[in-house]
Design a protein around this motif. Structure first.
Motif, short mmCIF file in Angstrom:
data_model
loop_
_atom_site.label_atom_id
_atom_site.label_comp_id
_atom_site.label_asym_id
_atom_site.label_seq_id
_atom_site.Cartn_x
_atom_site.Cartn_y
_atom_site.Cartn_z
N ARG A 302 0.81 -1.22 0.00
CA ARG A 302 0.00 0.00 0.00
C ARG A 302 0.85 1.27 0.00
N SER A 303 2.13 1.14 -0.18
CA SER A 303 3.02 2.29 -0.02
C SER A 303 2.77 3.38 -1.06
N ASN A 304 2.22 3.03 -2.21
CA ASN A 304 2.01 4.01 -3.27
C ASN A 304 0.60 4.57 -3.31
N GLU A 305 -0.22 4.24 -2.33
CA GLU A 305 -1.59 4.75 -2.31
C GLU A 305 -1.61 6.21 -1.88
N VAL A 306 -2.37 7.01 -2.60
CA VAL A 306 -2.44 8.44 -2.31
C VAL A 306 -3.19 8.69 -1.01
N ASN A 307 -4.33 8.03 -0.82
CA ASN A 307 -5.17 8.22 0.36
C ASN A 307 -5.01 7.05 1.33
N ARG A 308 -3.78 6.59 1.50
CA ARG A 308 -3.56 5.40 2.32
C ARG A 308 -4.05 5.59 3.75
N HIS A 309 -3.75 6.74 4.35
CA HIS A 309 -4.14 6.97 5.74
C HIS A 309 -5.66 6.97 5.89
N ASP A 310 -6.36 7.62 4.98
CA ASP A 310 -7.82 7.67 5.07
C ASP A 310 -8.44 6.31 4.80
N LEU A 311 -7.88 5.58 3.86
CA LEU A 311 -8.40 4.24 3.58
C LEU A 311 -8.19 3.31 4.77
N ASP A 312 -7.07 3.48 5.47
CA ASP A 312 -6.84 2.68 6.68
C ASP A 312 -7.79 3.10 7.80
N SER A 313 -8.00 4.41 7.93
CA SER A 313 -8.83 4.91 9.03
C SER A 313 -10.28 4.45 8.90
N TYR A 314 -10.77 4.38 7.68
CA TYR A 314 -12.16 3.98 7.46
C TYR A 314 -12.28 2.54 6.99
N LEU A 315 -11.23 1.75 7.26
CA LEU A 315 -11.28 0.28 7.20
C LEU A 315 -11.67 -0.26 5.83
N PHE A 316 -10.99 0.21 4.82
CA PHE A 316 -11.13 -0.39 3.50
C PHE A 316 -10.24 -1.63 3.42
N PRO A 317 -10.64 -2.66 2.64
CA PRO A 317 -11.79 -2.70 1.74
C PRO A 317 -13.07 -3.14 2.47
N LEU A 318 -14.22 -2.81 1.88
CA LEU A 318 -15.49 -3.31 2.37
C LEU A 318 -15.56 -4.82 2.14
N ASN A 319 -16.10 -5.50 3.10
CA ASN A 319 -16.16 -6.97 3.05
C ASN A 319 -17.39 -7.38 2.24
N LEU A 320 -17.30 -7.23 0.92
CA LEU A 320 -18.45 -7.49 0.06
C LEU A 320 -18.62 -8.96 -0.29
#
Length: 730
Positions: A302-320
């Motif tokens: 995940r090192s190259n993700e732009v919104n990595r911190h926000d995606l971690d904070s809101y628990l992505f990915p959704l368990n679909l």
């Protein structure tokens, strides 16, 4: 660890049908546990799908699930198959066998992997298939074996290199942490700085988190491994479905039974499903976590993700897909897995360590997203199928009528998807080669837009979730109205929402205020958006009523027409019969003069009975039709649609003003005088025509009165014909 687990050939036999001809490594090896783990009988029908014989070349994506899983999540293999059909006249004679009795040879080359490498090898497998057919001998597999070994060796070398780099980075990091601890302990020796140094050391010494500890012993996988060679597939999806792309995106979050259908080419349905799934951030990472063969050895970098911190904070990915069936291509032999009591290995791949939500969820519903090319899924879909997506036409067919309101796009949703469509159109028209603009309009850009959509939604949903009396409630639900409140209510009852909410309260019970807007399209531009949403909702609510009125009026007209037609046919059929009857023996001139009068008298009496019987039937049918019409119109005045009428009254009067005068009394008097004059002449020989005219006048009067009664409804029907885009542009 190998990147490709198996490579093989599936052929079509004119007597045996689809059959597995060869695999490497061989399944006949006694040490091969995969032979009993997976259902290999399904593989030939996934590699050569239904209807593919109409194409010279095609490809499919599919998932081979574990038959009797003993662990959760269960094992699975992700498959790609490339099909090719060649006429026998184009092949050398030595390449044909005695069983090749048809005019063409049909074969597929497939690979199976523990990784979802659908797009990565689709092009390479196509080249391998062409080379296999070009060699002119279908019993030589050396070329496929060499390609298989080369790809696995390259992957293993890459993994070793990444693992060495990972260990080197960890050694450097541990050395820096040790130096930092030493410097902290030195500063603690000074009494004057005990308190300060203690607080400093606690804030600077970073203890490894659970995620970091898990990643330390695993090999990172770059997301590019799963998306290489797929550029343009997401763009094709959005351009084909238009606004419905967002509808499909939100539909997938509701965990419903969805079937996508496309007869030819089969790859269209596979590309559509994988592209739709890829719109969800980190969705392919979930494929790794659901496969125990690789989730302990690899992790997504995940090192190259732009919104990595926000995606971690809101628990992505959704368990679909924890309990949902995902199958890019489902053969007819697997249709039983979609039934309410059908068992599927993919449905058992539930993470038992995750706590189930306490609120009411849709656990009793079968959730799946599958693709097919067999039209039997359309003619006789499983009872659990609630939505059918027809790819050739781009239509979404709802078998669950409640989804019409739930999946209705709000004005904010329409602005969001319209912005994407407009950008794609502009990029296509410009057709620029400027490298600075390559990102805008690309598949990566489209995914980032949907990522922003979910970040806006989840960040505000997290701030609205509260626990009251042991129950989770959504406070100020109207705040999320730009997403359609009906959809929010339905999504909050799904399994993936319950799992996300549970993890949120466990890891981040007090999330900070969201830095994102409520909706990615921004706040409504003016009051017109609100008016448009209310009008659209009102028209949707009125649709069943107007449909009922139309059906009732159509039924009434049908009854009247059939009754009148039956009456006329009986009159026309009986009159020649009377004329063709044998005449009585004429004995005198007097009897000859009375004979025509007697014949007319008999015909007149029979016609009177026929008319009376037919008119009684017409009256009964008319009363029945009137009752149906009344029942259909009644909800119009009692279901609270006054607001929509008030908002659109001026527009209605301008487009379709009411008739200033109804049927004039003079016409009624003329009709009465006409009826009286016809009744006075009932004893003449033209009584048949007279009674028919009376019947037609009465029917006409009844129909005219019905038209007057529904004049207001006609205005509402005209509103439905107004294009939403026209209202949007006012």
């Amino acid at each position: 660890m190998k990147l490709i687990e198996y490579i093989g050939v599936v052929g079509f036999h004119h007597q045996l049908g689809n059959r597995l001809e060869w695999t490497y490594p061989s399944l006949d090896d006694n040490n091969n546990i995969d032979k009993k783990r997976y259902d290999w009988d399904i593989l030939p029908f996934s590699a050569i799908p239904d209807g593919v014989h109409n194409s010279s070349e095609d490809y499919t994506f599919f998932i081979l699930n574990e038959v009797d899983p003993i662990s959760s999540p269960s094992h699975r293999l992700y498959g790609i198959a490339h099909f090719k059909q060649v006429h026998t006249k184009d092949l050398p004679s030595h390449s044909l066998s005695s069983s090749d009795t048809r005019s063409s040879i049909q074969k597929s080359i497939f690979i199976l992997s523990n990784f979802p490498i659908f797009y990565t090898f689709s092009t390479q497998l196509r080249v391998a298939t062409h080379c296999f057919f070009s060699q002119g001998d279908f019993t030589k597999y050396d070329m496929l074996i060499n390609w298989f070994d080369t790809k696995n060796q390259s992957f293993q070398d890459t993994c070793k290199e990444q693992l060495n780099n990972r260990l080197l980075q960890q050694i450097v990091k541990d050395s820096m942490d040790e130096r930092q601890r030493d410097s902290s302990s030195t500063s603690l020796s000074s009494p004057s700085s005990t308190t300060t140094s203690s607080s400093t050391s606690s804030s600077t010494v970073l203890l490894p988190t659970e995620q970091q500890a898990m990643e330390r012993d695993r090999i990172p996988i770059q997301p590019s491994l799963f998306f290489t060679g797929e550029e343009g597939s997401v763009k094709k999806l959005v351009n084909h479905f238009g606004r419905s792309t967002l509808v499909l995106f939100k539909l997938l979050m509701l965990e419903r039974g969805v079937v996508e259908f496309c007869p030819q080419p089969v790859n269209a349905v596979c590309d559509s499903i994988i592209s739709l799934v890829s719109l969800f951030p980190r969705s392919f990472e979930q494929f790794l976590s659901l496969n125990p063969a690789v989730n302990q050895s690899f992790y997504m970098d995940r090192s190259n993700e732009v919104n990595r911190h926000d995606l971690d904070s809101y628990l992505f990915p959704l368990n679909l897909f924890s309990k949902s069936i995902l199958q890019p291509y489902l053969s007819l032999h697997q249709i039983s897995s979609l039934s309410s009591n059908g068992s599927s290995s993919s449905s058992s791949s539930t993470n038992q360590q995750q706590q189930q939500p306490q609120q009411t969820t849709t656990n009793n519903q079968k959730s799946y997203l599958v693709g097919t090319s067999n039209n039997l899924f359309l003619k006789s879909p499983p009872s659990t199928t609630q939505v059918i997506i027809d790819i050739p036409s781009g239509d979404i067919l709802y078998r669950d009528e409640s989804l019409y309101k739930v999946l209705e796009l709000s004005s904010s949703d329409r602005r969001f998807i319209d912005n994407i469509l407009t950008t794609l159109e502009q990029q296509t028209n410009n057709n620029t080669n400027n490298n600075n603009n390559n990102y805008i309009g690309s598949d990566k850009w489209i995914r980032d837009q949907f990522e922003l959509y979910l970040l806006c939604l989840l960040s505000h949903m997290a701030s609205l979730l509260k626990i009251e009396d042991g129950r989770t409630v959504i406070t100020q639900l109207n705040t999320l109205a730009p997403y359609n409140e009906w959809w929010i209510r339905r999504w909050s009852s799904t399994r993936n929402f319950g799992l996300w909410k549970t993890q949120l309260f466990r890891q981040n019970p007090c999330p900070p205020p969201s830095k994102y807007p409520i909706h990615p399209s921004g706040p409504p531009s003016d009051i017109l958006d609100s008016v448009q949403d209310k009008l659209t909702t009102s028209m949707k609510d009125l649709q069943p009523i107007t449909t009922g009125i139309s059906k009732a009026l159509f039924g009434a007209s049908t009854f009247l027409f059939n009754s009148g037609q039956s009456l006329i046919n009986r009159v026309l059929d009986d009159t020649p019969n009377q004329a063709n009857q044998p005449q009585p023996k004429q004995t005198s001139p007097t009897q000859q003069q009375q004979q025509p009068v007697r014949e007319d008298y008999l015909v007149e009496n029979e016609i009177e009975e026929i008319v009376k019987e037919g008119w009684t039937r017409v009256q009964e049918n008319s009363i029945l039709a009137a009752k149906k019409t009344a029942q259909a119109v009644k909800p119009l005045y009692s279901s609270g649609k006054v607001l929509a009428k008030q908002l659109s009254s001026q527009l209605i009067n301008y487009i379709a003003p009411l008739n200033e005068q109804q049927q004039s009394p003079r016409n009624n008097n003329n009709n009465n005088e006409h009826i009286s004059s016809q009744q006075e002449n009932s004893t003449n020989n033209n009584d048949v025509v007279t009674k028919s005219e009376i019947l037609i006048d009465t029917i006409s009067t009844t129909t005219t009165s019905k038209k007057d009664n529904i004049s207001s409804q006609v205005q509402l029907d005209l509103l439905e014909e107004i294009d939403e885009n026209d209202i949007y542009e006012l």
